[in-house]
Motif scaffolding. Structure first.
Motif: not given
Length: 294
Positions: A1-10, A45-46
């Protein structure tokens, strides 16, 4: 699973909303290189490109748009839940507030004091300008919420009324005496971009004789000082010159215009950030003249 932090999405969502890395950095209280680094981390990551540059703006690619559309409702829900859990008292971030000078002189201070009291973690950047430029900045994403003379009839802007102000024709007593003797003074107003200018010209159309000149000044307080010093007459919001009228420094020289200046608070129509929506809710309860009717 790709590790994307919440601050990345923000970060991705803020760039998508505001259109530039710089605007996103200002909103998130960080630097433009930090924003660029976060985007690179997500793309690595993606394994896909999420943004492409078009002129000075960053535009989502097809894959980027798909990701933002899928994540935005979840992110907004998370933000809303966290802020409501703390009654918004834990809200942080930078909010850019734009206001016309007349709105600033009547109700902006109330909003600023309320935000400082109830949302101490929120940093405010307040800027005054003419209505047209404030709307342009709002649509461009360089301003979050605006208090303006209206009506603001612009696609992409959501507004709520916050009252209206009576207008009065005024001059200093010496100018008023000359006018009574048949000498029509020069007239002063805000520039053509201001709704007050339109109301002034409409009022002039109702006069039997045109003034010798119509001059403009882009600052209401300076305009009031000019009229107090005897440079001519002007149509001004009654609330802003109540002290001058009460003291006799200014007097009414013509019947009051039938129309009033209306005011609105506005945000982007598609705004989803909970903090901005909360401020819009609070600002919608403001009144430019609490004692006025309508």
């Amino acid at each position: 699973m790709k590790r994307i932090a919440i601050y990345h999405l923000e970060t991705l969502l803020m760039i998508a909303r505001l259109g530039t890395f710089r605007a996103a950095a200002e909103r998130l209280n960080t630097t433009q290189p930090a924003i660029s680094a976060r985007v690179r981390e997500v793309e690595l990551q993606l394994g896909v490109q999420l943004f492409r540059r078009e002129g000075r703006r960053m535009v989502l690619t097809t894959r980027g748009r798909q990701l933002v559309q899928a994540c935005e409702p979840h992110w907004a829900g998370l933000e809303q839940a966290l802020m409501e859990a703390s009654d918004f008292s834990g809200a942080t971030g930078v909010v850019r507030i734009g206001s016309g000078e007349m709105a600033a002189s009547t109700c902006l201070t109330d909003l600023v004091v309320e935000i400082q009291r109830d949302l101490p973690g929120v940093t405010m950047e307040v800027e005054l300008d003419l209505t047209r430029r404030m709307v342009e900045r709002l649509l461009a994403g360089t301003c979050d919420i605006v208090l303006l003379a209206g009506p603001v009839a612009s696609p992409g802007v959501r507004t709520a009324p916050i009252g209206s102000l009576d207008l009065v024709w005024v001059a200093n007593p010496a100018v008023a005496r000359n006018h009574a003797a048949g000498t029509l003074p020069g007239v002063w107003s805000l520039p053509v971009q201001s709704p007050l200018h339109g109301e002034t010209m409409a009022a002039l159309d109702a006069l039997p004789r045109a003034p010798r000149s119509v001059s403009t000044c882009n600052n209401v307080r300076t305009l009031i000082d000019v009229i107090v010093r005897g440079a001519g007459a002007a149509v001004l919001p009654e609330m802003m010159i109540r002290e001058e009228l009460a003291s006799g420094v200014l007097v009414e020289v013509l019947p009051r215009p039938a129309r009033r200046i209306h005011f609105e608070v506005g945000i982007r129509d598609r705004e989803q950030e909970p903090l901005v929506l909360e401020l819009f809710r609070r600002a919608s309860a403001l009144r430019v003249d609490p004692g006025a009717v309508g």
